[in-house]
Design a protein around this motif. Structure first.
Motif, PDB file in Angstrom:
ATOM      1  N   LYS A   3       0.885  -1.272   0.073  1.00 32.62           N
ATOM      2  CA  LYS A   3      -0.219   0.110   0.046  1.00 32.62           C
ATOM      3  C   LYS A   3       0.744   1.331   0.072  1.00 32.62           C
ATOM      4  O   LYS A   3       0.432   2.357  -0.689  1.00 32.62           O
ATOM      5  CB  LYS A   3      -1.097   0.055   1.252  1.00 32.62           C
ATOM      6  N   ASN A   4       2.022   1.213   0.842  1.00 32.90           N
ATOM      7  CA  ASN A   4       2.872   2.450   0.843  1.00 32.90           C
ATOM      8  C   ASN A   4       4.112   2.022   0.183  1.00 32.90           C
ATOM      9  O   ASN A   4       5.228   2.130   0.893  1.00 32.90           O
ATOM     10  CB  ASN A   4       3.063   2.540   2.348  1.00 32.90           C
ATOM     11  N   GLU A   5       4.312   2.193  -0.967  1.00 38.65           N
ATOM     12  CA  GLU A   5       5.335   1.961  -1.766  1.00 38.65           C
ATOM     13  C   GLU A   5       6.231   3.272  -2.031  1.00 38.65           C
ATOM     14  O   GLU A   5       5.621   4.358  -2.018  1.00 38.65           O
ATOM     15  CB  GLU A   5       5.092   1.360  -3.248  1.00 38.65           C
ATOM     16  N   ARG A   6       7.631   3.047  -1.636  1.00 38.40           N
ATOM     17  CA  ARG A   6       8.301   4.168  -1.500  1.00 38.40           C
ATOM     18  C   ARG A   6       8.854   4.885  -2.603  1.00 38.40           C
ATOM     19  O   ARG A   6       8.858   6.241  -2.862  1.00 38.40           O
ATOM     20  CB  ARG A   6       9.591   3.585  -0.630  1.00 38.40           C
ATOM     21  N   PHE A   7       8.959   4.136  -3.869  1.00 38.62           N
ATOM     22  CA  PHE A   7       9.219   4.662  -5.126  1.00 38.62           C
ATOM     23  C   PHE A   7       8.109   4.850  -6.258  1.00 38.62           C
ATOM     24  O   PHE A   7       7.385   3.701  -6.143  1.00 38.62           O
ATOM     25  CB  PHE A   7      10.583   3.771  -5.781  1.00 38.62           C
ATOM     26  N   GLU A   8       8.083   5.489  -7.194  1.00 39.04           N
ATOM     27  CA  GLU A   8       7.118   5.845  -7.985  1.00 39.04           C
ATOM     28  C   GLU A   8       7.796   5.893  -9.463  1.00 39.04           C
ATOM     29  O   GLU A   8       8.868   6.797  -9.541  1.00 39.04           O
ATOM     30  CB  GLU A   8       6.289   6.775  -7.757  1.00 39.04           C
ATOM     31  N   GLU A  20      13.767   4.248 -17.449  1.00 35.97           N
ATOM     32  CA  GLU A  20      12.697   4.748 -16.527  1.00 35.97           C
ATOM     33  C   GLU A  20      13.242   5.835 -15.470  1.00 35.97           C
ATOM     34  O   GLU A  20      14.420   5.691 -15.307  1.00 35.97           O
ATOM     35  CB  GLU A  20      12.334   3.586 -15.611  1.00 35.97           C
ATOM     36  N   ILE A  21      12.429   6.651 -15.002  1.00 35.27           N
ATOM     37  CA  ILE A  21      12.722   7.468 -14.107  1.00 35.27           C
ATOM     38  C   ILE A  21      11.974   7.297 -12.883  1.00 35.27           C
ATOM     39  O   ILE A  21      10.731   7.259 -13.018  1.00 35.27           O
ATOM     40  CB  ILE A  21      12.657   9.132 -14.377  1.00 35.27           C
ATOM     41  N   TRP A  22      12.558   7.015 -11.859  1.00 36.42           N
ATOM     42  CA  TRP A  22      11.935   6.550 -10.410  1.00 36.42           C
ATOM     43  C   TRP A  22      12.136   7.891  -9.524  1.00 36.42           C
ATOM     44  O   TRP A  22      13.073   8.422  -9.256  1.00 36.42           O
ATOM     45  CB  TRP A  22      12.560   5.222  -9.818  1.00 36.42           C
ATOM     46  N   VAL A  23      10.990   8.157  -8.776  1.00 39.11           N
ATOM     47  CA  VAL A  23      11.345   9.425  -7.815  1.00 39.11           C
ATOM     48  C   VAL A  23      10.902   8.550  -6.340  1.00 39.11           C
ATOM     49  O   VAL A  23      10.181   7.724  -5.978  1.00 39.11           O
ATOM     50  CB  VAL A  23      10.077   9.990  -7.794  1.00 39.11           C
ATOM     51  N   THR A  27      12.035  11.319  -0.250  1.00 32.30           N
ATOM     52  CA  THR A  27      13.142  12.304  -0.353  1.00 32.30           C
ATOM     53  C   THR A  27      13.123  13.369  -1.453  1.00 32.30           C
ATOM     54  O   THR A  27      13.352  14.332  -1.517  1.00 32.30           O
ATOM     55  CB  THR A  27      14.422  11.671  -0.338  1.00 32.30           C
ATOM     56  N   GLY A  28      12.050  12.754  -2.489  1.00 35.50           N
ATOM     57  CA  GLY A  28      11.990  13.520  -3.673  1.00 35.50           C
ATOM     58  C   GLY A  28      13.224  13.165  -4.844  1.00 35.50           C
ATOM     59  O   GLY A  28      13.227  13.712  -5.900  1.00 35.50           O
ATOM     60  N   VAL A  29      14.315  12.599  -4.428  1.00 40.56           N
ATOM     61  CA  VAL A  29      15.435  12.313  -5.120  1.00 40.56           C
ATOM     62  C   VAL A  29      14.849  11.538  -6.512  1.00 40.56           C
ATOM     63  O   VAL A  29      14.135  10.552  -6.389  1.00 40.56           O
ATOM     64  CB  VAL A  29      16.604  11.559  -4.676  1.00 40.56           C
ATOM     65  N   ASN A  30      15.401  11.933  -7.752  1.00 44.00           N
ATOM     66  CA  ASN A  30      15.243  11.196  -9.004  1.00 44.00           C
ATOM     67  C   ASN A  30      16.310  10.249  -9.134  1.00 44.00           C
ATOM     68  O   ASN A  30      17.486  10.432  -9.125  1.00 44.00           O
ATOM     69  CB  ASN A  30      14.881  12.157 -10.127  1.00 44.00           C
ATOM     70  N   TYR A  31      15.998   8.913  -9.843  1.00 48.22           N
ATOM     71  CA  TYR A  31      16.900   7.914 -10.036  1.00 48.22           C
ATOM     72  C   TYR A  31      16.713   7.528 -11.602  1.00 48.22           C
ATOM     73  O   TYR A  31      15.435   7.684 -11.943  1.00 48.22           O
ATOM     74  CB  TYR A  31      16.705   6.880  -9.345  1.00 48.22           C
TER      75      TYR A  31
END
Length: 60
Positions: A3-8, A20-23, A27-31
């Motif tokens: 339910k509470n996944e950390r990355f989007e 892919e770009i993951w957020v 923290t808001g950091v993009n990967y």
């Protein structure tokens, strides 16, 4: 799925070889993730000054 996944995943390009770009929603950091077949790699997405790209996150 949890339910509470950390990355989007906010961006995807390609099918077999893809980017892919993951957020990180905390923290808001993009990967940036690059995958090809069974291989892949991830690194912090940097701006032109070499600083991490950060997406504003809602206060929790």
């Amino acid at each position: 799925m949890a339910k509470n996944e950390r990355f989007e995943v906010v961006y995807t390009q390609g099918k077999i070889s893809y980017i892919e770009i993951w957020v990180d929603k905390e923290t808001g950091v993009n990967y940036v993730f690059h995958g090809s077949g069974y291989a892949g790699g991830m690194t912090v997405l940097l701006d032109k000054e070499g600083k991490p790209v950060i997406t504003p996150v809602e206060n929790r």
